[in-house]
Scaffold this active site. Structure first.
Site, PDB file in Angstrom:
ATOM      1  N   LYS A  88      47.570  81.009  -7.258  1.00  0.00           N
ATOM      2  CA  LYS A  88      46.622  80.025  -6.729  1.00  0.00           C
ATOM      3  C   LYS A  88      46.432  78.822  -7.662  1.00  0.00           C
ATOM      4  CE  LYS A  88      43.989  82.878  -3.431  1.00  0.00           C
ATOM      5  NZ  LYS A  88      44.108  82.168  -2.169  1.00  0.00           N
ATOM      6  N   ASP A 125      43.820  91.826 -10.784  1.00  0.00           N
ATOM      7  CA  ASP A 125      44.328  90.778  -9.908  1.00  0.00           C
ATOM      8  C   ASP A 125      43.403  89.577 -10.061  1.00  0.00           C
ATOM      9  OD1 ASP A 125      44.820  89.038  -7.853  1.00  0.00           O
ATOM     10  OD2 ASP A 125      45.124  90.587  -6.339  1.00  0.00           O
ATOM     11  N   PHE A 158      41.866  92.602  -1.832  1.00  0.00           N
ATOM     12  CA  PHE A 158      42.993  91.871  -1.235  1.00  0.00           C
ATOM     13  C   PHE A 158      43.993  91.521  -2.331  1.00  0.00           C
ATOM     14  CE2 PHE A 158      45.367  88.252   0.390  1.00  0.00           C
ATOM     15  CZ  PHE A 158      45.697  88.706   1.656  1.00  0.00           C
TER      16      PHE A 158
HETATM   17  C1  LIG Z   1      42.873  88.350  -5.180  1.00  0.00           C
HETATM   18  C2  LIG Z   1      44.098  87.894  -4.436  1.00  0.00           C
HETATM   19  N1  LIG Z   1      45.284  88.469  -4.699  1.00  0.00           N
HETATM   20  C3  LIG Z   1      46.400  88.095  -4.075  1.00  0.00           C
HETATM   21  C4  LIG Z   1      46.390  87.124  -3.109  1.00  0.00           C
HETATM   22  C5  LIG Z   1      47.670  86.744  -2.427  1.00  0.00           C
HETATM   23  O1  LIG Z   1      48.134  85.522  -2.924  1.00  0.00           O
HETATM   24  P1  LIG Z   1      49.274  84.739  -2.131  1.00  0.00           P
HETATM   25  O2  LIG Z   1      48.702  84.377  -0.813  1.00  0.00           O
HETATM   26  O3  LIG Z   1      49.570  83.555  -3.015  1.00  0.00           O
HETATM   27  O4  LIG Z   1      50.437  85.659  -2.004  1.00  0.00           O
HETATM   28  C6  LIG Z   1      45.189  86.493  -2.795  1.00  0.00           C
HETATM   29  C7  LIG Z   1      45.142  85.467  -1.748  1.00  0.00           C
HETATM   30  O5  LIG Z   1      44.116  85.166  -1.179  1.00  0.00           O
HETATM   31  C8  LIG Z   1      44.003  86.888  -3.474  1.00  0.00           C
HETATM   32  O6  LIG Z   1      42.817  86.320  -3.203  1.00  0.00           O
END
Ligand SMILES: Cc1ncc(COP(=O)(O)O)c(C=O)c1O
Length: 404
Positions: A253, A224, A139
């Site tokens: 986050k 990520d 994700f």
């Molecule tokens: C690993 C990862 N990348 C990206 C995101 C997306 O972040 P945002 O919701 O702040 O755009 C998330 C959100 O859960 C995530 O867990």
């Protein structure tokens, strides 16, 4: 306006229906506790989905916000500002990176990372080098590029033609990755522990082998760390414990401890491909966000907090194993630091949401990660008393589900 009745029904009346929030509306929080409109108190093991790294209303963050709030809120990137430069300096000093790009969310940080990876590959190796490889169940956000790089088609289908040249292989499947990788690969994108996908750790040798493959094919390795970053796994960033250094890393986050901010980190050489005018964000590097993030970063990036995460992990693991010894509903407790998942066994397949709902009844906030994993991502400084009380509530929630 202040006497307007604010109820959950208002959500259905005036909000776009892309979310289905809980019935309760929290109004205040302190540490790992939250109170709703009826003054019912909850223990928070969800942490705003791995965001509230220092709990609610941590005094250091509140004072950073107040102090900056009386000085300067916003300029745009026509000018730079002191909090952004201080935060960037600290992030560079603490990591592999030489350069930072600020934005507002994880999705936006990843969007920048993927655009940069493409630019860099095209600049250095020509227009054919555009393949991005990512992992199933991964994700990376909800922009169209990031959701397409994410490994769940159910999130990216239904919006018309997708950004192209993106392939997916199974996480931890090195042979599949080898088979699909070539000199046309521009980047491999991975979470160093899959969060939304079900709290799945990489195999010990997998990450190192991915790094070697990237080097062999002149592809960038993008980590990520939106969910794993800023102390969540017990290291400042998860890569630091894996013996592998990425080329680009994204963080969001927990970076702002609850104030929206995202960052993309990379090396001097790679950063050079985002020349003036190639990318941007009005709010990116906003002084308020950066002042709060600087305070959060300083507080988390200490031995006391990072070692404390490991200690808290053991409190959770012991408590969850004890609950499982009584109720036999988990196949496994997995994850790292304070990103933990209880994987449901055969008997309770697809029922993670039932455990979440029962926990709310018992005044405990938890998360799920898919249909079979109950996820915990609490404050990194949650107290022992809060953990013990929260686990007691969780045990009662488990009993409710198990006993029907
Ligand atoms: C690993 C990862 N990348 C990206 C995101 C997306 O972040 P945002 O919701 O702040 O755009 C998330 C959100 O859960 C995530 O867990």
């Amino acid at each position: 306006m202040s006497d307007m009745a604010v109820t959950r029904e208002v959500f259905d009346q005036v909000m776009v229906p892309n979310y289905s929030p809980a019935e309760v509306i929290p109004v205040r929080g302190l540490g790992a506790r939250v109170w709703d409109q009826q003054n019912r108190e909850y223990i928070d093991f969800a942490g705003g989905i791995a965001v509230n790294c220092l709990g609610h209303c941590h005094p250091v963050l509140v004072s950073a916000l107040k102090e900056q709030g009386e000085k300067l809120w916003h300029l745009s990137n026509v000018m730079t500002n002191e909090p952004a430069l201080r935060l960037a300096r600290k992030m560079v000093d603490a990591t592999f990176a030489d350069k930072v790009f600020f934005c507002n969310s994880g999705g936006e940080a990843n969007e920048a990372a993927f655009k940069l990876a493409r630019r860099y590959a095209i600049d250095h190796f020509g227009p054919e080098k555009t393949q991005i490889i990512a992992f199933k169940q991964g994700f990376h956000g909800r922009t169209f590029f990031t959701v397409t790089v994410g490994g769940q088609e159910s999130y990216s289908d239904g919006f018309g033609p997708k950004p192209g040249d993106i392939d997916h292989v199974a996480y931890n499947d090195l042979d599949a990755l080898k088979a699909i990788m070539s000199d046309r690969t521009c980047a491999v994108v991975m979470e160093p522990l899959q969060g939304e996908g079900g709290i799945i750790s990489p195999d010990a040798d997998f990450v190192k082998a991915v790094r070697e493959l990237c080097d062999r094919h002149n592809a960038l390795l993008v980590f990520d760390e939106v969910q794993t970053g800023v102390g969540r796994t017990g290291a400042l960033y998860a890569y630091m414990d894996l013996g592998v250094t990425p080329d680009i890393l994204t963080s969001a986050k927990a970076l702002g401890g609850g104030f929206p901010i995202g960052a993309m980190l990379t090396t001097d050489k790679i950063a050079a491909s985002l020349k003036v005018g190639t990318h941007g964000s009005t709010y990116g590097g906003n002084p308020l966000a950066c002042a709060v993030a600087e305070a959060a970063f300083d507080t988390v990036n200490t031995d006391a907090v990072l070692n404390g995460v490991k200690e808290r992990e053991s409190w959770y693991r012991e408590g969850l194993e004890a609950i499982n010894a009584k109720y036999h509903c988990f196949e496994q407790v997995r994850g790292k630091g304070l990103l933990l998942g209880c994987v449901l066994n055969e008997t309770f397949q697809d029922r993670a949401r039932d455990f979440l709902m029962a926990s709310m009844e018992e005044q405990l906030m938890v998360l799920v990660a898919g249909a079979n994993v109950i996820r915990f991502a609490p404050s990194l400084v949650i107290t022992k008393e809060e953990v013990v009380e929260g686990l007691a509530r969780f045990e009662r929630a488990v009993a409710r589900v198990v006993n029907g």
